[in-house]
Motif scaffolding. Sequence first.
Motif, PDB file in Angstrom:
ATOM      1  N   CYS A  36       0.832  -1.212   0.000  1.00  0.00           N
ATOM      2  CA  CYS A  36       0.000   0.000   0.000  1.00  0.00           C
ATOM      3  C   CYS A  36       0.863   1.257   0.000  1.00  0.00           C
ATOM      4  O   CYS A  36       0.552   2.237  -0.684  1.00  0.00           O
ATOM      5  N   ARG A  37       1.945   1.237   0.756  1.00  0.00           N
ATOM      6  CA  ARG A  37       2.818   2.409   0.826  1.00  0.00           C
ATOM      7  C   ARG A  37       3.412   2.737  -0.544  1.00  0.00           C
ATOM      8  O   ARG A  37       3.444   3.894  -0.951  1.00  0.00           O
ATOM      9  N   ASN A  38       3.852   1.703  -1.258  1.00  0.00           N
ATOM     10  CA  ASN A  38       4.408   1.929  -2.592  1.00  0.00           C
ATOM     11  C   ASN A  38       3.356   2.482  -3.539  1.00  0.00           C
ATOM     12  O   ASN A  38       3.644   3.363  -4.364  1.00  0.00           O
ATOM     13  N   ALA A  42       3.380   6.338  -5.251  1.00  0.00           N
ATOM     14  CA  ALA A  42       3.319   6.531  -6.698  1.00  0.00           C
ATOM     15  C   ALA A  42       2.204   7.499  -7.074  1.00  0.00           C
ATOM     16  O   ALA A  42       2.369   8.361  -7.956  1.00  0.00           O
ATOM     17  N   MET A  43       1.061   7.388  -6.413  1.00  0.00           N
ATOM     18  CA  MET A  43      -0.066   8.253  -6.743  1.00  0.00           C
ATOM     19  C   MET A  43       0.102   9.671  -6.195  1.00  0.00           C
ATOM     20  O   MET A  43      -0.409  10.632  -6.771  1.00  0.00           O
ATOM     21  N   GLU A  44       0.812   9.793  -5.090  1.00  0.00           N
ATOM     22  CA  GLU A  44       1.124  11.142  -4.587  1.00  0.00           C
ATOM     23  C   GLU A  44       1.954  11.910  -5.614  1.00  0.00           C
ATOM     24  O   GLU A  44       1.729  13.105  -5.834  1.00  0.00           O
ATOM     25  N   CYS A 113      -6.466  -0.946  -0.295  1.00  0.00           N
ATOM     26  CA  CYS A 113      -5.598  -0.046   0.470  1.00  0.00           C
ATOM     27  C   CYS A 113      -6.318   1.207   0.927  1.00  0.00           C
ATOM     28  O   CYS A 113      -6.087   1.700   2.038  1.00  0.00           O
ATOM     29  N   MET A 114      -7.174   1.749   0.059  1.00  0.00           N
ATOM     30  CA  MET A 114      -7.819   3.033   0.329  1.00  0.00           C
ATOM     31  C   MET A 114      -9.274   2.884   0.742  1.00  0.00           C
ATOM     32  O   MET A 114      -9.974   3.874   0.919  1.00  0.00           O
ATOM     33  N   GLN A 115      -9.755   1.645   0.878  1.00  0.00           N
ATOM     34  CA  GLN A 115     -11.124   1.374   1.312  1.00  0.00           C
ATOM     35  C   GLN A 115     -12.157   2.156   0.489  1.00  0.00           C
ATOM     36  O   GLN A 115     -13.033   2.845   1.017  1.00  0.00           O
ATOM     37  N   VAL A 116     -12.045   2.021  -0.808  1.00  0.00           N
ATOM     38  CA  VAL A 116     -13.013   2.640  -1.712  1.00  0.00           C
ATOM     39  C   VAL A 116     -14.316   1.874  -1.602  1.00  0.00           C
ATOM     40  O   VAL A 116     -14.344   0.641  -1.659  1.00  0.00           O
ATOM     41  N   GLU A 129     -10.913  -7.581  -9.583  1.00  0.00           N
ATOM     42  CA  GLU A 129      -9.472  -7.697  -9.795  1.00  0.00           C
ATOM     43  C   GLU A 129      -8.827  -6.312  -9.742  1.00  0.00           C
ATOM     44  O   GLU A 129      -7.797  -6.111  -9.104  1.00  0.00           O
ATOM     45  N   ASP A 130      -9.463  -5.356 -10.415  1.00  0.00           N
ATOM     46  CA  ASP A 130      -8.948  -3.984 -10.400  1.00  0.00           C
ATOM     47  C   ASP A 130      -9.134  -3.337  -9.028  1.00  0.00           C
ATOM     48  O   ASP A 130      -8.277  -2.585  -8.573  1.00  0.00           O
ATOM     49  N   ALA A 131     -10.271  -3.623  -8.411  1.00  0.00           N
ATOM     50  CA  ALA A 131     -10.559  -3.011  -7.106  1.00  0.00           C
ATOM     51  C   ALA A 131      -9.483  -3.344  -6.087  1.00  0.00           C
ATOM     52  O   ALA A 131      -9.154  -2.516  -5.225  1.00  0.00           O
ATOM     53  N   PHE A 132      -8.932  -4.560  -6.187  1.00  0.00           N
ATOM     54  CA  PHE A 132      -7.909  -4.982  -5.232  1.00  0.00           C
ATOM     55  C   PHE A 132      -6.489  -4.876  -5.789  1.00  0.00           C
ATOM     56  O   PHE A 132      -5.547  -5.346  -5.152  1.00  0.00           O
ATOM     57  N   ASP A 133      -6.366  -4.244  -6.959  1.00  0.00           N
ATOM     58  CA  ASP A 133      -5.027  -3.918  -7.439  1.00  0.00           C
ATOM     59  C   ASP A 133      -4.585  -2.668  -6.681  1.00  0.00           C
ATOM     60  O   ASP A 133      -5.207  -1.612  -6.813  1.00  0.00           O
ATOM     61  N   PRO A 134      -3.531  -2.748  -5.862  1.00  0.00           N
ATOM     62  CA  PRO A 134      -3.162  -1.615  -5.004  1.00  0.00           C
ATOM     63  C   PRO A 134      -2.983  -0.296  -5.752  1.00  0.00           C
ATOM     64  O   PRO A 134      -3.432   0.757  -5.284  1.00  0.00           O
ATOM     65  N   LYS A 135      -2.351  -0.330  -6.922  1.00  0.00           N
ATOM     66  CA  LYS A 135      -2.120   0.909  -7.657  1.00  0.00           C
ATOM     67  C   LYS A 135      -3.409   1.461  -8.260  1.00  0.00           C
ATOM     68  O   LYS A 135      -3.632   2.677  -8.260  1.00  0.00           O
ATOM     69  N   ILE A 136      -4.265   0.589  -8.765  1.00  0.00           N
ATOM     70  CA  ILE A 136      -5.538   1.050  -9.320  1.00  0.00           C
ATOM     71  C   ILE A 136      -6.424   1.597  -8.209  1.00  0.00           C
ATOM     72  O   ILE A 136      -7.091   2.622  -8.359  1.00  0.00           O
ATOM     73  N   ASN A 137      -6.417   0.907  -7.081  1.00  0.00           N
ATOM     74  CA  ASN A 137      -7.186   1.348  -5.915  1.00  0.00           C
ATOM     75  C   ASN A 137      -6.703   2.715  -5.439  1.00  0.00           C
ATOM     76  O   ASN A 137      -7.494   3.640  -5.212  1.00  0.00           O
ATOM     77  N   ALA A 138      -5.384   2.859  -5.305  1.00  0.00           N
ATOM     78  CA  ALA A 138      -4.811   4.132  -4.854  1.00  0.00           C
ATOM     79  C   ALA A 138      -4.959   5.217  -5.916  1.00  0.00           C
ATOM     80  O   ALA A 138      -5.073   6.402  -5.586  1.00  0.00           O
TER      81      ALA A 138
END
Length: 228
Positions: A36-38, A42-44, A113-116, A129-138
């Motif tokens: 999640c941190r990574n 990346a999104m920041e 990670c972001m509890q969308v 699959e996308d919802a639980f992809d950390p980068k897509i979620n973030a």
Amino acid sequence: MPKLTTNLILFFVLLATTPAAAGTFPAGGAKYLETCRNATEAMEKKFKLPKRLLNAISLTETGRWHKASREIIAWPWTVYSEGRGRYLPNKEAAIAEVQKLRAKGVKNIDVGCMQVNLYWHPEAFDNLEDAFDPKINANYAGSLLKKLQREHRSWTTAVAYYHSQTRKYYIPYRKKVMKIWQEQKRKDSEARMAKAREAYKKRREMIARKMAEQKALRLAKREGEENS
């Protein structure tokens, strides 16, 4: 997100309890400690968000105590629904948990990670699959936070509204995120200072070695001249 205060209460309990009482990560979970941190880092950068702010939200949303490192870690395979958080061991298990909840008719489900929230943000992901992809979620969370900041001209308001636009819910949430954010920035500052101190120490040691070598050469030259 958005959710009532039960998720916050869960997080407060984790912070307040001892490491043993707070539980441990699933077996084999060490490989996900930076996931999640990574993703938030990346999104920041992508959305030009204040450093560590998205990470602070992620820690507030899915933080769990990691005994080995003695810190709260955001967990990517978190599912929140029916008043409780579920920390699953991997992506497949998290997807299966959401499918099980949906089969029961549950719609209000927070993921990743972001509890969308899948009910309030139905356009966020094409599939689980996308919802639980950390980068897509973030990525979705980062774009939403940026949008809120542009609308309200305030990062603190954006953080509050990321969770809820109801005052009694967003005030404690915002306070928690801001506290964690300040702590994250403090750690960054301490790490930079430690790195600078180490670099300074190495430079001093290098200079001392060179001076010692030069002194030894001078002495050797002097002795050579005296013996000639």
